[in-house]
Write an enzyme that holds these catalytic residues in place. Structure first.
Site, PDB file in Angstrom:
ATOM      1  CE1 TYR A 144      -4.076   2.419   0.638  1.00  0.00           C
ATOM      2  CE2 TYR A 144      -2.371   3.374   2.390  1.00  0.00           C
ATOM      3  CZ  TYR A 144      -3.519   3.443   1.597  1.00  0.00           C
ATOM      4  OH  TYR A 144      -4.338   4.874   1.542  1.00  0.00           O
ATOM      5  CG  ASP A 238       5.715   3.948   0.499  1.00  0.00           C
ATOM      6  OD1 ASP A 238       6.064   4.691   1.409  1.00  0.00           O
ATOM      7  OD2 ASP A 238       4.740   3.228  -0.016  1.00  0.00           O
ATOM      8  CE  LYS A 266       1.505   4.848   7.989  1.00  0.00           C
ATOM      9  NZ  LYS A 266       1.085   4.039   6.712  1.00  0.00           N
TER      10      LYS A 266
HETATM   11  C1  LIG Z   1       0.784   4.127   5.701  1.00  0.00           C
HETATM   12  C2  LIG Z   1       1.336   5.087   3.972  1.00  0.00           C
HETATM   13  C3  LIG Z   1       1.218   5.177   3.467  1.00  0.00           C
HETATM   14  C4  LIG Z   1       0.509   6.405   3.105  1.00  0.00           C
HETATM   15  O1  LIG Z   1       0.581   7.562   4.059  1.00  0.00           O
HETATM   16  P1  LIG Z   1      -0.645   9.242   3.837  1.00  0.00           P
HETATM   17  O2  LIG Z   1      -0.174   9.543   5.715  1.00  0.00           O
HETATM   18  O3  LIG Z   1      -1.890   7.713   5.693  1.00  0.00           O
HETATM   19  O4  LIG Z   1      -1.421   9.251   3.315  1.00  0.00           O
HETATM   20  C5  LIG Z   1       2.008   5.061   2.709  1.00  0.00           C
HETATM   21  N1  LIG Z   1       2.864   3.443   2.097  1.00  0.00           N
HETATM   22  C6  LIG Z   1       3.027   3.218   2.959  1.00  0.00           C
HETATM   23  C7  LIG Z   1       4.009   2.023   3.021  1.00  0.00           C
HETATM   24  C8  LIG Z   1       2.586   3.281   4.792  1.00  0.00           C
HETATM   25  O5  LIG Z   1       2.620   2.280   5.182  1.00  0.00           O
END
Ligand SMILES: *Cc1c(COP(=O)(O)O)cnc(C)c1O
Length: 424
Positions: A144, A238, A266
């Site tokens: 994701y 990511d 995060k």
């Molecule tokens: C949480 C997450 C996202 C999205 O981040 P948001 O701040 O919720 O838009 C993208 N990539 C990874 C790997 C994530 O865990």
């Protein structure tokens, strides 16, 4: 456990907010029941509207590696707040946080701040397309990267195939620019690079997957990813979830990765909305105002978010022992959960890297999204509610990672295992 007030408010919320929530998984659809309204946190614990206390393994989905309401983080935010909330102008704390990111990722020259992980990955992909002049991207099943159109895509039929939308509202023509492959399938990845390599702008991947539950990359897969460079394909790690969580330099440091771009979020914001994409000068200088790739944000680099992020990262950098502690705790939780489930004769696989962990209710190994989906989700519901009713707040879906913070203790984990023993 009485949750009357949360239940009533959740009923009311549904009249005003779709599904009663600002983000879908919070609605508990995967596990049933009513989500508690959390109104206060302290260390490893959260408190709901009815006054119930829970040991928290969600930690706002990852940011709170220091636990809730860390005094130093709050102090820095408060101090910054006294000067106002936002200016839409350069702020000194952006420079400090950018330098901190560069200490964690020493190959990075330039960092652009945004407000969410979604924005970070979306912008990194635009940059990769702008830099390479190519349109296709590759992603992996169960990874994701936020909710941008080109990333809400599933594999169509067949192994080497164009993506199809997995959300209404995503144009099929756009989804077709995303190729979707199985995670940890080095062979398919090499094949796609051989046949389409010259058309691909970037491969985006979670270096340790948290969003299918935890999946650990194989050595062969990581090698195949790095093979992308031969074709001029940019590698986007990511690390929105893993950055500053698995090590100060994230999964990139832990696995010795060499991506071209990294996306962060995060933990980077320490609990306020901050995210970033970053990379070498040669690539990043294509971003406006230096280059032709446009990207902007009214609240980007917001001073309060910079303050909470900076306070969090300073504490992490000053205390390398925190990562060893999280590894020890993680191992204890992994082994403890496995022991209880074995004792009860329940087939399971625990996937873990450091302070990220998922219990799959299936015989292992679980290396791909297809394997993750073999988990017994009915059993997970009982696991989840058994814990919740005993004061343990576990992520309300089997396809999510549970997180630990440095505020969690061995006694906390032992209580969780006791709760699980009773629940089962
Ligand atoms: C949480 C997450 C996202 C999205 O981040 P948001 O701040 O919720 O838009 C993208 N990539 C990874 C790997 C994530 O865990």
């Amino acid at each position: 456990m009485d949750r009357t007030r949360s239940e009533a408010l959740f009923q009311e919320a549904q009249r005003h907010i779709p599904g009663g929530v600002s983000s879908p998984v919070r609605a508990f659809r995967a596990v049933g029941g009513t989500p508690p309204y959390l109104v206060r946190g302290e260390g490893a614990y959260v408190y709901d509207l009815d006054g119930n206390r829970y040991l928290d393994y969600v930690l706002s989905w990852g940011p709170l590696i220091l636990g809730h309401a860390h005094p130093e983080v709050l102090r820095r935010v408060q101090k910054t707040m006294e000067g106002g909330l936002t200016f839409g102008a350069p702020h000194p704390l952006e420079v400090e946080l950018a330098k901190k990111v560069k200490r964690a990722y020493p190959w990075v020259d330039l960092v652009r701040f945004v407000s969410s992980g979604t924005e970070a990955t979306m912008s990194a992909l635009r940059l990769a397309r702008g830099y390479t002049g190519r349109d296709l991207i590759v992603k992996f099943r169960g990874n994701y990267h936020g909710h941008a159109d080109g990333l809400l895509v599933e594999a169509g039929s067949g192994a080497l195939t164009f993506g199809v939308p997995n959300s209404a509202g995503v144009p099929e023509t756009y989804a077709r620019l995303t190729l979707v492959l199985e995670y940890n399938d080095a062979e398919s990845l090499r094949e796609v690079l051989r046949t389409r390599g010259e058309e691909i702008a970037a491969i985006i991947f979670e270096p340790v997957v948290g969003n299918a539950g935890v999946l650990v990359p194989t050595e062969a897969f990581l090698q195949a990813l790095h093979g992308a460079k031969e074709y001029g394909v940019l590698l986007i790690a990511d690390e929105v979830m893993t950055g500053f969580r698995l090590a100060f330099g994230g999964a990139t440091e832990l696995f010795g990765l060499k991506p071209d771009l990294v996306t962060l979020g995060k933990v980077l914001g320490g609990g306020l909305p901050a995210a970033a994409y970053a990379g070498r000068r040669e690539v990043m200088e294509k971003v406006a105002p230096l280059g032709p790739v446009y990207q902007a944000g009214t609240l980007s680099g917001n001073p309060l978010a910079m303050a909470s992020g900076l306070a969090t990262l300073e504490i992490l950098e000053a205390n390398p022992g925190h990562y060893a502690y999280l590894e020890d705790l993680g191992k204890r939780l992994e082994e403890g959960l496995s022991a209880v489930l074995t004792e009860k004769g329940i087939p399971h696989t625990v996937n873990r890297v450091g302070s990220m962990l998922t219990v799959f209710f299936t015989e292992g190994p679980v290396r791909t999204f297809a394997e993750a989906k073999r988990t017994d989700t009915e059993l997970f519901k009982r696991f989840f509610h058994g814990l919740l009713d005993r004061g343990v707040y576990w992520p309300p879906s089997n396809f999510e990672a549970a997180f630990l913070s440095v505020a969690h203790t061995e006694e906390d984990l032992d209580q969780t295992l006791e709760a699980l023993r009773h629940a089962l």
